[in-house]
Design a protein around this motif. Structure first.
Motif, mmCIF file in Angstrom:
data_model
loop_
_atom_site.group_PDB
_atom_site.id
_atom_site.type_symbol
_atom_site.label_atom_id
_atom_site.label_comp_id
_atom_site.label_asym_id
_atom_site.label_seq_id
_atom_site.Cartn_x
_atom_site.Cartn_y
_atom_site.Cartn_z
ATOM 1 N N HIS A 198 36.616 41.712 26.542
ATOM 2 C CA HIS A 198 37.144 40.419 27.001
ATOM 3 C C HIS A 198 36.073 39.363 27.279
ATOM 4 N N PHE A 199 34.838 39.591 26.844
ATOM 5 C CA PHE A 199 33.748 38.653 27.172
ATOM 6 C C PHE A 199 33.556 38.519 28.681
ATOM 7 N N PHE A 200 33.945 39.551 29.452
ATOM 8 C CA PHE A 200 33.722 39.493 30.897
ATOM 9 C C PHE A 200 32.220 39.407 31.171
ATOM 10 N N GLY A 201 31.875 38.689 32.222
ATOM 11 C CA GLY A 201 30.482 38.523 32.590
ATOM 12 C C GLY A 201 29.826 37.319 31.965
ATOM 13 N N VAL A 202 30.507 36.694 30.992
ATOM 14 C CA VAL A 202 29.938 35.478 30.390
ATOM 15 C C VAL A 202 29.995 34.322 31.387
ATOM 16 N N PRO A 203 31.157 33.991 31.971
ATOM 17 C CA PRO A 203 31.151 32.986 33.051
ATOM 18 C C PRO A 203 30.445 33.578 34.277
ATOM 19 N N GLU A 204 29.536 32.860 34.846
ATOM 20 C CA GLU A 204 28.836 33.360 36.029
ATOM 21 C C GLU A 204 29.767 33.330 37.238
ATOM 22 N N SER A 205 29.640 34.320 38.103
ATOM 23 C CA SER A 205 30.577 34.505 39.216
ATOM 24 C C SER A 205 30.726 33.260 40.076
ATOM 25 N N SER A 206 29.628 32.549 40.280
ATOM 26 C CA SER A 206 29.660 31.384 41.162
ATOM 27 C C SER A 206 30.499 30.242 40.613
ATOM 28 N N THR A 207 30.846 30.290 39.321
ATOM 29 C CA THR A 207 31.609 29.198 38.704
ATOM 30 C C THR A 207 33.110 29.444 38.700
ATOM 31 N N LEU A 208 33.558 30.641 39.103
ATOM 32 C CA LEU A 208 34.980 30.982 39.038
ATOM 33 C C LEU A 208 35.770 30.281 40.127
ATOM 34 N N GLU A 209 36.990 29.859 39.806
ATOM 35 C CA GLU A 209 37.865 29.290 40.826
ATOM 36 C C GLU A 209 38.262 30.341 41.855
ATOM 37 N N ARG A 210 38.521 31.566 41.365
ATOM 38 C CA ARG A 210 38.816 32.700 42.232
ATOM 39 C C ARG A 210 38.228 33.928 41.563
ATOM 40 N N ASN A 211 37.935 34.953 42.362
ATOM 41 C CA ASN A 211 37.341 36.161 41.803
ATOM 42 C C ASN A 211 38.440 37.171 41.463
ATOM 43 N N THR A 212 39.222 36.859 40.422
ATOM 44 C CA THR A 212 40.277 37.756 39.956
ATOM 45 C C THR A 212 40.059 38.039 38.475
ATOM 46 N N LEU A 213 40.734 39.081 37.976
ATOM 47 C CA LEU A 213 40.641 39.391 36.548
ATOM 48 C C LEU A 213 41.089 38.201 35.706
ATOM 49 N N LEU A 214 42.158 37.543 36.140
ATOM 50 C CA LEU A 214 42.661 36.398 35.391
ATOM 51 C C LEU A 214 41.605 35.299 35.312
ATOM 52 N N ASN A 215 41.017 34.966 36.439
ATOM 53 C CA ASN A 215 40.023 33.893 36.439
ATOM 54 C C ASN A 215 38.764 34.272 35.674
ATOM 55 N N ARG A 216 38.394 35.517 35.740
ATOM 56 C CA ARG A 216 37.213 35.958 34.986
ATOM 57 C C ARG A 216 37.448 35.883 33.487
ATOM 58 N N SER A 217 38.707 35.950 33.089
ATOM 59 C CA SER A 217 39.049 35.805 31.685
ATOM 60 C C SER A 217 39.137 34.349 31.252
ATOM 61 N N CYS A 218 39.552 33.484 32.161
ATOM 62 C CA CYS A 218 39.940 32.121 31.764
ATOM 63 C C CYS A 218 39.011 31.005 32.237
ATOM 64 N N ASP A 219 38.268 31.213 33.313
ATOM 65 C CA ASP A 219 37.489 30.119 33.907
ATOM 66 C C ASP A 219 36.161 29.934 33.169
ATOM 67 N N TRP A 220 36.247 29.296 32.012
ATOM 68 C CA TRP A 220 35.069 29.102 31.162
ATOM 69 C C TRP A 220 34.562 27.659 31.212
ATOM 70 N N HIS A 221 34.976 26.892 32.206
ATOM 71 C CA HIS A 221 34.619 25.479 32.243
ATOM 72 C C HIS A 221 33.111 25.258 32.321
ATOM 73 N N ALA A 222 32.376 26.197 32.934
ATOM 74 C CA ALA A 222 30.928 26.042 33.076
ATOM 75 C C ALA A 222 30.142 26.737 31.964
ATOM 76 N N VAL A 223 30.845 27.372 31.025
ATOM 77 C CA VAL A 223 30.161 28.044 29.916
ATOM 78 C C VAL A 223 29.830 26.999 28.854
ATOM 79 N N ASP A 224 28.555 26.655 28.775
ATOM 80 C CA ASP A 224 28.123 25.639 27.816
ATOM 81 C C ASP A 224 27.268 26.282 26.728
#
Length: 471
Positions: free
Chosen positions: A220-246
């Motif tokens: 699932h590409f988990f670990g690509v978004p850094e933890s500090s950028t997630l809206e919440r620390n859930t599986l869903l957010n770790r999958s979807c919160d890619w706003h800071a992935v440049d």
């Protein structure tokens, strides 16, 4: 039996094979994607394997003359349905085969019953099923997400060895790293897997980066978004919160991937299917959804009653999920161009991720990322077969398993040619798509019957509670 069928209590019969044992498929073009193609060929099959391929075209009037023969597709990340009174394994198998999936890797048996149920159907010849490879129980620490989880108390070699032995005893060839693991635990488990002949795949656990975890096959590409950028620390957010992935972050991922020999199974289709929650009513009327029993829509995937990726607001879908899909496609293309290893998986069991159909959608997403369609086919066949470690799996050649797809139009030329699938050879038995479709209609009618539908709904509610009840 006729009376039971009339009132909806007779379970549907399995599809009949059109050929098995020893038979030939004549007048076809054999395609091993990104390797070779042979026009006017006859494929000979005996006892579940390809016994030979000759250049004699055979009778031009034979049933599949003019078809294109390709290796069966391999879904590298699914979750098979639990074995309970609902008996869902047969229906799921029909959906896989109908879409050309002849092998799959179960990426974690949620309650410990699913893999054996599928293997038993195939072993006993009760119903056609894809080849099943598995990861056994989840390996985690802290609090278990699923009941079928081995929890590590520490990072000792003894604890890691005990976990590896239990995974091995479950008949698994992979260990699934899951949530709660620390970096020292991951390293200990890696050493235990090496000692006991297990391959590795899994999540980058919450709180760890892709680079720190260095899991040899990331899901699932988990670990690509850094933890500090997630809206919440859930599986869903770790999958979807890619706003800071440049672009810079993606380049760092490519560098780490190449340095440590990491493979990725992105399962981008999981995010794509989340968009069904934009309009749940319309989504449940989609043609591909009609193949699943109604309780999936009424209970498991329902936006209020379900418990899997449910409750997502439209704002979140547009703000995070839609851009994440495009960014994941872009990263997949960057990894592919750099020569990194990629596999196609779907995470079947997530909402609207339908067995079989979802792998074809994942292929379309990879192709839409700019990866050539023939290369996508190679990823979903030969590369996956090599990862699973079975000689000849994922190719059409003498000595290989007889898992073959027959298309009227060349599916390596256009993604929509996948719809021209005419027949599937799985484990040396040939099934016409029309017969698989008829069996699926019977399965759907059974679960939609007035007597079975309410019983199935209650059974689904109980099964869901058992699988993810955390107790």
């Amino acid at each position: 039996m006729g009376f039971l069928s009339d009132i909806g209590l007779q379970r549907p019969n399995p599809p009949r094979s059109a050929a098995q044992g020893r038979f030939d498929i004549a007048g076809v073009t054999v395609i091993n994607p990104a390797r070779d193609r042979r026009a006017g060929a006859t494929i000979s099959i005996a006892d579940g394997a390809i016994s030979g391929i000759s250049e004699q075209a055979g009778d031009a009037s034979s049933a599949f003359a003019g078809c294109f023969a390709l290796p069966g597709l391999i879904d590298m990340h699914v979750h098979l349905p639990p074995d309970n009174a609902l008996k869902l394994t047969a229906g799921a198998s029909l959906l896989y085969l109908l879409h050309g999936v002849t092998s799959l890797r179960d990426a974690g048996d949620l309650d410990g019953t699913a893999v054996e149920a599928a293997r038993r159907l195939g072993r006993d010849g009760i119903h056609p099923v894809p080849h099943v490879f598995c990861c056994g129980p989840f390996i985690g620490a802290g609090k278990a997400t699923f009941k079928n989880t081995i929890l590590l108390d520490d990072a000792s070699e003894a604890a890691a060895d005990a976990a590896a032995l239990r995974v091995k005893a479950a008949g698994a060839s992979f260990m699934k790293f899951y949530e709660g693991l620390s970096e020292p635990m991951i390293r200990a488990l890696e050493r235990a897997c090496a000692r006991h002949g297990l391959k590795i795949m899994g999540h980058v656990p919450a709180g760890l980066s892709y680079e720190a975890a260095r899991i040899s096959e990331v899901q699932h590409f988990f670990g690509v978004p850094e933890s500090s950028t997630l809206e919440r620390n859930t599986l869903l957010n770790r999958s979807c919160d890619w706003h800071a992935v440049d672009e810079r972050r993606m380049d760092a991922i490519v560098e780490a991937t190449l340095k440590h020999g990491i493979a990725n199974t992105p399962t981008i289709v999981t995010n794509q299917k989340m968009l069904c929650y934009r309009d749940y009513g319309a989504a449940r009327r989609q043609a591909e959804i009609q193949g699943v029993p109604p309780f999936y829509l009424d209970v498991i995937w329902h936006p209020e009653q379900g418990r899997l990726n449910t409750g997502m607001k439209r704002d979140y879908l547009e703000r995070q999920v839609v851009p994440a899909i495009a960014k994941k496609q872009h990263l997949a293309k960057k990894l592919f161009d750099a020569g990194a290893q990629l596999f196609l998986g779907t995470d079947v069991a997530q909402p609207f991720v339908v067995p079989g159909a979802s792998l074809q959608e994942e292929m379309a997403l990879f192709a839409g990322a700019g990866i050539g369609l023939e290369q996508v086919w190679k990823l979903a066949t030969r590369d996956a077969g090599e990862r699973l470690g079975v000689s000849g799996l994922g190719v059409v050649e003498a000595g290989a398993p007889a898992d073959i797809l027959l298309f009227r139009r060349d599916p390596t030329q256009a993604i929509d040619h996948l719809s021209s699938l005419e027949a599937v050879v799985a484990g040396g038995r040939l099934y016409r798509v029309a017969d698989l479709e008829a069996a699926l209609r019977s399965s759907r009618a059974y679960f939609a019957s007035p007597l079975i539908k309410p019983l199935a709904r209650r059974g689904a509610e109980r099964a869901l509670a058992r699988a993810i009840g955390r107790g």
